[in-house]
Each structure stands twice: as C-alpha cells, then as structure tokens.
Write a protein that holds these residues in place. Structure first.
Motif, PDB file in Angstrom:
ATOM      1  N   ILE A  78      -9.714  -0.129  -2.560  1.00 41.93           N
ATOM      2  CA  ILE A  78      -9.147  -1.422  -2.914  1.00 41.93           C
ATOM      3  C   ILE A  78     -10.013  -2.535  -3.267  1.00 41.93           C
ATOM      4  CG2 ILE A  78      -9.116  -2.283  -0.368  1.00 41.93           C
ATOM      5  CD1 ILE A  78      -6.601  -3.532  -1.195  1.00 41.93           C
ATOM      6  N   TYR A 118      -8.710   6.636  -1.495  1.00 44.54           N
ATOM      7  CA  TYR A 118      -8.006   5.325  -1.916  1.00 44.54           C
ATOM      8  C   TYR A 118      -9.215   4.282  -1.521  1.00 44.54           C
ATOM      9  CZ  TYR A 118      -3.532   7.572  -1.277  1.00 44.54           C
ATOM     10  OH  TYR A 118      -2.410   8.360  -1.335  1.00 44.54           O
ATOM     11  N   LYS A 132       0.580   4.182  -2.534  1.00 44.40           N
ATOM     12  CA  LYS A 132       0.701   5.825  -1.966  1.00 44.40           C
ATOM     13  C   LYS A 132       1.868   6.552  -2.823  1.00 44.40           C
ATOM     14  CE  LYS A 132       0.795   6.723   2.295  1.00 44.40           C
ATOM     15  NZ  LYS A 132       0.279   6.695   3.714  1.00 44.40           N
ATOM     16  N   ALA A 152      -0.311   1.762   6.897  1.00 41.18           N
ATOM     17  CA  ALA A 152      -0.090   2.411   5.562  1.00 41.18           C
ATOM     18  C   ALA A 152      -0.803   4.066   5.706  1.00 41.18           C
ATOM     19  CB  ALA A 152      -0.591   1.886   4.334  1.00 41.18           C
ATOM     20  N   ILE A 198      -3.784  -1.876   6.256  1.00 44.01           N
ATOM     21  CA  ILE A 198      -4.476  -0.641   5.870  1.00 44.01           C
ATOM     22  C   ILE A 198      -4.351   0.574   6.919  1.00 44.01           C
ATOM     23  CG2 ILE A 198      -6.676   0.565   5.474  1.00 44.01           C
ATOM     24  CD1 ILE A 198      -7.569  -2.114   4.133  1.00 44.01           C
ATOM     25  N   LEU A 227       0.542  -1.300  -0.045  1.00 42.94           N
ATOM     26  CA  LEU A 227      -0.103  -0.061   0.081  1.00 42.94           C
ATOM     27  C   LEU A 227       0.880   1.259   0.130  1.00 42.94           C
ATOM     28  CD1 LEU A 227      -2.914  -0.824   2.475  1.00 42.94           C
ATOM     29  CD2 LEU A 227      -3.033  -0.879  -0.007  1.00 42.94           C
TER      30      LEU A 227
END
Length: 386
Positions: A140, A138, A130, A184, A181, A126
């Motif tokens: 996914i 964002y 980024k 990040a 997640i 991730l």
C-alpha cells in the motif's frame, strides 16, 4: 457389461456437472503476484475552498505512474488499484491496467459518504481490493498529509493529523490503519507514506506487525511528492529494490527546484529489538532536556517534536559503548536512508542536516502541545518503566 455401465455413469456425471455450470457466472480472478494499492484519501476539510487539498497532486502522481508503466511495457503479473477521494463525500476504487500499449482506468466501486477513517472502514476498502485483485503479496502506498504519531484532532497544533485531511473527520489514527490491515488479513510487503514526518520510531512501532517494511520521510515532503516515474520499477518488482527507491528519491530532489528531502526504509522485523534496547537504556540513563539544542532537529517547528534518533541516543548514553550498540541497532532497523544537504519546512525555511540516521524520535520533546501525549504512545509504553 460392467465396463459399459461405468462409461454410461461417467457420461451421466459429466452431463450433470455441465448442466449445473452456468457459463455466465464470472470466473474468480486469478491471483496476481502483487497487488499495489494507492490509498489517497481526502486531504482537506469539509468546506470549500478546500485549503490544503492535494487532489491535483494525486492525479499527477497517478499520471506519472502510468508513464512508468508504459515505459516498462505493462504491469507484468501485478495489479494496480487506486482508492482516491475527489471530494469530502465521494471516493472511488479504480483499477489501472495496461491494454494496447495504453493504461486503462476502470472504476470498480464508488463510495458515497463512506467512513474510511476507522479500522473497520479501512478493512472494508482492503477487502474490496482483495476481492477484486487477489494476490500473493499486497502493498500500500498512502498519499496525504501527515505529522507522524501525533493524534488526530489537535486543532491547536497547526492542522495536526496522524495522516489524512486537515480536519479530524478526515484523519486516520495509525493504530486504526494497523488494525484495518489486520482485520483484512492483508499483511503488507511494504507501506509507503508519501506524507510528511512519518519515518518516526513511534509510527514504526504502531505498524510493526502490519508490514515487512515502511518507506517514509523523517521531515516535510514537497507537495510534488515521491518521484514516481523513477521509483515505480523498484516498488513493483517482486522483490522490491529498496536501495533503488532511496537513491532515486535522493537524485531527484538533489536536482529539483526546491532541493530538499529525506527518505528512509525501515525494517519492521527490527523494531521489537530496538524497543528492547531502548527500554534497557532508559532504565540506565536519564536524559537532560537542556541538551535539546544540541540534537539534530528534523522538523521546522518552534518547539521541535521530531529529533534524529541517533543524535538523541548519542547524548542519552553520553557517547559511550552503549551509544554505539544502539547506533548499530538503528542501522539494522533503517538499512537504507538518505537526506539532502539541507531540508525545508514551511514553518521556518531551510536548515542544514549534520546527523541523519533515517528515523526520528520524540522522547526528548518538550513541545507544549504534545509533551503530555508522547507518553501515551505504544512506543513510549514499550520503552519506559513508568
């Protein structure tokens, strides 16, 4: 004199700044409106012939998305990244862009024997996304196998996995996805699971702080996966059209050669309140497992694991006012959901759907493989006193 000295100093400063700037240094990428990551990890095991490998389906999914991009005339202010595993030991991060009325694929990074199944590994991928494609938002989309909340590595249970491949080494725990997640710092606008059995309340509870919405199926999804040509415009929009995603899925599978499928949109902001309501109900009512045969099952296993949540709460509360209260909360948690008239399982064929709330629950399961594990989920611990 002071005026000319000021001008001279100004030119000196500009000259110094110009001298310090290297024209060869790459400019930092501008932030996109949204970066969408297709996360397609290895879906089989370590050894050939790689049974259950979905790679060919993934490449078709990507091709379908590219068709949708061409139809739209590009990506607008958005960016599309793909993490895809071609073998057990190789994966790549690819950007798909639109140039000259064509979609162009650019491989940005290659991963050899990289462990992306841990929270740290997910966060690293991730962070690569980024760095390459910073954005205001964002999202996914995960394509692989899935069986909901069930922990990885339970080999006795027909190649069970939380989601990922067919062996524990290629499977990913939901808690690790959520933690990756978080590490990040990329809270997701939505998480899409193009995988079986991921629209469960246990799954949603694990991911409630990782995304605004979850899009997933309560049941098995045909290997063809989501109809990307149809749903792409709904997903890539700045404000996603969640109703449109569900409607397009339903329309596609209603006319498909195998006309089976379910899809739900889950509002993560409502999950804590749902847990609070269920904890209160569990303190007041005791469920009778003899009623399991009356529940709407949403898997085809001999010992059902995934039951329709409203079907369960109706019987838990004996269809009184408390039952209606939790039904309304479930509707707030699952604002959009549709199921075909019948659904299908590779285990047992097709069967009719009579009750469908768009989310499953495993509280009543007596499945001998997982009955001792359901109490270990974060959902169970949040909704039961014992």
């Amino acid at each position: 004199m002071k005026r000319f000295l000021s001008i001279y100093l100004a030119f000196m400063i500009v000259g110094m700044l110009t001298a310090c700037h290297n024209s060869d240094d790459p400019e930092p990428p501008q932030a996109a409106e949204k970066t969408l990551l297709l996360f397609m990890p290895w879906s089989a095991g370590a050894n050939e012939p790689y049974n259950s490998n979905l790679y060919s389906y993934f490449t078709q999914n990507i091709a379908d998305i590219e068709t949708a991009i061409k139809t739209q005339g590009g990506l607008g202010s958005n960016r599309l990244m793909v993490f895809i595993s071609q073998s057990p030991t190789y994966a790549a991060l690819v950007e798909i862009s639109y140039k000259g009325q064509q979609c162009v694929r650019d491989t940005l990074k290659r991963y050899n024997r990289y462990n992306y199944t841990t929270a740290y590994g997910i966060a690293s991928v991730l962070n690569d996304v980024k760095q390459q494609a910073p954005a205001n938002h964002y999202a996914i989309l995960i394509g692989c196998h899935g069986t909901g909340w069930i922990p990885k590595g339970i080999y006795d249970f027909y190649k069970t996995r939380s989601f990922g491949g067919s062996e524990a080494a290629y499977q990913i725990e939901l808690s690790d996805l959520a933690d990756g997640i978080r590490q990040a710092g990329m809270h997701m606008q939505f998480v899409v699971f193009d995988d079986c059995y991921m629209a469960g309340v246990e799954v949603a509870y694990d991911l409630k702080d990782a995304a605004d919405y979850l899009i997933a199926s309560t049941s098995e999804i045909m290997a063809a996966g989501l109809p990307y040509k149809q749903i792409w415009p709904c997903l890539i929009a700045s404000q996603p059209n969640y109703q449109g995603v569900v409607d397009a899925f339903y329309d596609f599978y209603s006319h498909y050669s195998d006309p089976y499928g379910t899809l739900s949109v889950i509002d993560c902001k409502q999950i804590d309140e749902t847990a609070r309501c269920m904890r209160e109900l569990n303190s007041r009512y005791t469920y009778d497992n003899d009623k399991n045969d009356e529940l709407q099952k949403l898997d085809g296993m001999a010992q059902t694991i995934f039951f329709d949540m409203q079907s369960y709460t109706d019987r838990l509360c004996e269809n009184n006012a408390d039952a209606e209260q939790i039904v309304q909360q479930i509707k707030r948690m699952v604002p959009y959901a549709k199921a075909t008239a019948e659904i299908y399982s590779a285990y047992s064929g097709a069967w009719k759907v009579d009750t469908f709330s768009g989310i499953t629950i495993s509280d009543p399961t007596t499945n001998s493989y997982v009955v001792g594990r359901k109490t270990m989920t974060a959902w169970w611990q949040a909704t039961h006193n014992d």
